[in-house]
Design an enzyme around this catalytic site. Structure first.
Site, PDB file in Angstrom:
ATOM      1  N   GLY A  35     -64.699  61.486 -28.601  1.00 53.85           N
ATOM      2  CA  GLY A  35     -64.619  60.050 -28.434  1.00 53.85           C
ATOM      3  C   GLY A  35     -65.734  59.591 -27.513  1.00 53.85           C
ATOM      4  O   GLY A  35     -66.247  60.380 -26.715  1.00 53.85           O
ATOM      5  N   GLN A  39     -69.451  53.988 -21.401  1.00 52.13           N
ATOM      6  CA  GLN A  39     -70.048  55.291 -21.104  1.00 52.13           C
ATOM      7  C   GLN A  39     -71.531  55.362 -21.457  1.00 52.13           C
ATOM      8  O   GLN A  39     -72.215  56.311 -21.076  1.00 52.13           O
ATOM      9  CB  GLN A  39     -69.315  56.405 -21.869  1.00 52.13           C
ATOM     10  CG  GLN A  39     -67.902  56.624 -21.376  1.00 52.13           C
ATOM     11  CD  GLN A  39     -67.265  57.773 -22.134  1.00 52.13           C
ATOM     12  OE1 GLN A  39     -66.754  57.583 -23.224  1.00 52.13           O
ATOM     13  NE2 GLN A  39     -67.320  58.972 -21.562  1.00 52.13           N
ATOM     14  N   CYS A  68     -63.916  64.618 -20.061  1.00 48.67           N
ATOM     15  CA  CYS A  68     -64.598  63.353 -20.332  1.00 48.67           C
ATOM     16  C   CYS A  68     -66.105  63.582 -20.243  1.00 48.67           C
ATOM     17  O   CYS A  68     -66.565  64.237 -19.309  1.00 48.67           O
ATOM     18  CB  CYS A  68     -64.160  62.323 -19.287  1.00 48.67           C
ATOM     19  SG  CYS A  68     -64.903  60.702 -19.530  1.00 48.67           S
ATOM     20  N   LEU A  69     -66.855  63.029 -21.189  1.00 48.58           N
ATOM     21  CA  LEU A  69     -68.314  63.222 -21.185  1.00 48.58           C
ATOM     22  C   LEU A  69     -68.958  62.637 -19.927  1.00 48.58           C
ATOM     23  O   LEU A  69     -70.019  63.080 -19.523  1.00 48.58           O
ATOM     24  CB  LEU A  69     -68.956  62.601 -22.430  1.00 48.58           C
ATOM     25  CG  LEU A  69     -68.619  63.261 -23.775  1.00 48.58           C
ATOM     26  CD1 LEU A  69     -69.308  62.518 -24.908  1.00 48.58           C
ATOM     27  CD2 LEU A  69     -68.996  64.735 -23.800  1.00 48.58           C
ATOM     28  N   HIS A 109     -57.192  57.735 -24.184  1.00 43.81           N
ATOM     29  CA  HIS A 109     -58.261  58.070 -23.237  1.00 43.81           C
ATOM     30  C   HIS A 109     -59.438  57.107 -23.408  1.00 43.81           C
ATOM     31  O   HIS A 109     -59.954  56.568 -22.421  1.00 43.81           O
ATOM     32  CB  HIS A 109     -58.707  59.523 -23.458  1.00 43.81           C
ATOM     33  CG  HIS A 109     -59.862  59.947 -22.600  1.00 43.81           C
ATOM     34  ND1 HIS A 109     -59.735  60.898 -21.603  1.00 43.81           N
ATOM     35  CD2 HIS A 109     -61.159  59.547 -22.578  1.00 43.81           C
ATOM     36  CE1 HIS A 109     -60.919  61.047 -21.015  1.00 43.81           C
ATOM     37  NE2 HIS A 109     -61.802  60.246 -21.591  1.00 43.81           N
ATOM     38  N   GLU A 110     -59.848  56.870 -24.663  1.00 41.39           N
ATOM     39  CA  GLU A 110     -60.995  55.978 -24.914  1.00 41.39           C
ATOM     40  C   GLU A 110     -60.633  54.530 -24.587  1.00 41.39           C
ATOM     41  O   GLU A 110     -61.457  53.792 -24.048  1.00 41.39           O
ATOM     42  CB  GLU A 110     -61.463  56.096 -26.370  1.00 41.39           C
ATOM     43  CG  GLU A 110     -61.991  57.473 -26.750  1.00 41.39           C
ATOM     44  CD  GLU A 110     -63.015  58.035 -25.779  1.00 41.39           C
ATOM     45  OE1 GLU A 110     -63.825  57.270 -25.237  1.00 41.39           O
ATOM     46  OE2 GLU A 110     -62.984  59.255 -25.537  1.00 41.39           O
ATOM     47  N   HIS A 122     -61.103  53.669 -21.085  1.00 40.65           N
ATOM     48  CA  HIS A 122     -62.493  53.382 -20.706  1.00 40.65           C
ATOM     49  C   HIS A 122     -62.814  51.894 -20.804  1.00 40.65           C
ATOM     50  O   HIS A 122     -63.516  51.364 -19.941  1.00 40.65           O
ATOM     51  CB  HIS A 122     -63.473  54.152 -21.596  1.00 40.65           C
ATOM     52  CG  HIS A 122     -63.733  55.566 -21.145  1.00 40.65           C
ATOM     53  ND1 HIS A 122     -64.244  55.866 -19.906  1.00 40.65           N
ATOM     54  CD2 HIS A 122     -63.559  56.747 -21.775  1.00 40.65           C
ATOM     55  CE1 HIS A 122     -64.378  57.183 -19.795  1.00 40.65           C
ATOM     56  NE2 HIS A 122     -63.957  57.751 -20.918  1.00 40.65           N
TER      57      HIS A 122
HETATM   58 ZN   LIG Z   1     -63.830  59.771 -21.258  1.00 37.82          ZN
END
Ligand SMILES: [Zn+2]
Length: 196
Positions: A45, A50, A105-106, A147-148, A151
């Site tokens: 995702g 991000q 998480c990226l 999760h996304e 963000h």
């Molecule tokens: Zn994340």
């Protein structure tokens, strides 16, 4: 084009993201670039904050989880075929008893922690053609969507940890903000000292 992923500590990750309209400049290119960025980093995702944009846009592709044989064949098929672009999403309902899953998480490389979330989610969103959908997800798909979605609300999974866990990873998070970390995808670090 692969875009740099914004690291923990950047204020853009803390903004409640704004809705967008069809007229958003170069939206198709932006979505393409976000996909390339997500796949390039082996993510499941990626949310617009991000890559530095505080807008209500995120992508999910759970296909990589389909390889995992802890899931039933039915679950594997669902995971394999779940690719979505979420625009202007609103979570309408979350249901069920919270369950733990080890999230990453990226924007927070090398930190993985168990996070508790409810298993079932009802979400209303627009796809890349701005068609409105209301869908219900459960299990791992719900997890990634939650999760996304967080963000675009300015929330990170580390916010959901116990105060003890937060203390334990504080140093690591500071190092990430400063770029003191090895990552194999492009990143932008808020506290990295500029050379010269
Ligand atoms: Zn994340």
């Amino acid at each position: 084009m692969i875009l740099p992923v914004v690291a923990y500590g950047d204020p853009v990750l803390r903004k409640k993201a704004e809705p967008i309209t069809k007229d958003y400049p170069k939206l198709d290119t932006l979505i393409e670039n976000m996909k390339e960025t997500m796949y390039g980093a082996f993510g499941v995702g990626l949310a617009a904050p991000q890559i530095g944009l505080p807008i209500r846009l995120f992508l999910v592709d759970t296909e990589p989880f389909a390889e995992d044989d802890i899931y039933t064949e039915e679950e594997q098929t669902a995971l394999k075929n779940f690719q979505r672009t979420f625009i202007n999403a609103e979570i309408l309902e979350e249901e069920g008893d919270e369950w733990a899953f080890n999230e990453g998480c990226l924007s927070i490389p090398d930190v993985r922690e168990d996070v508790f979330r409810q298993p079932k989610v009802t979400i209303r969103y627009q796809d890349e053609n701005f068609k409105v959908h209301t869908e219900v997800y459960d299990g791992l798909i719900a997890r990634v969507v939650q999760h996304e979605y967080d963000h675009i609300e300015g929330i990170l999974f580390t916010d959901k940890l116990s105060s003890l866990k937060k203390r334990l990873i504080k140093g690591k998070l500071t190092n990430i903000s400063k770029g003191k970390i090895q990552v194999d995808y492009r990143m932008r670090f808020p506290l990295m000292k500029k050379k010269r």
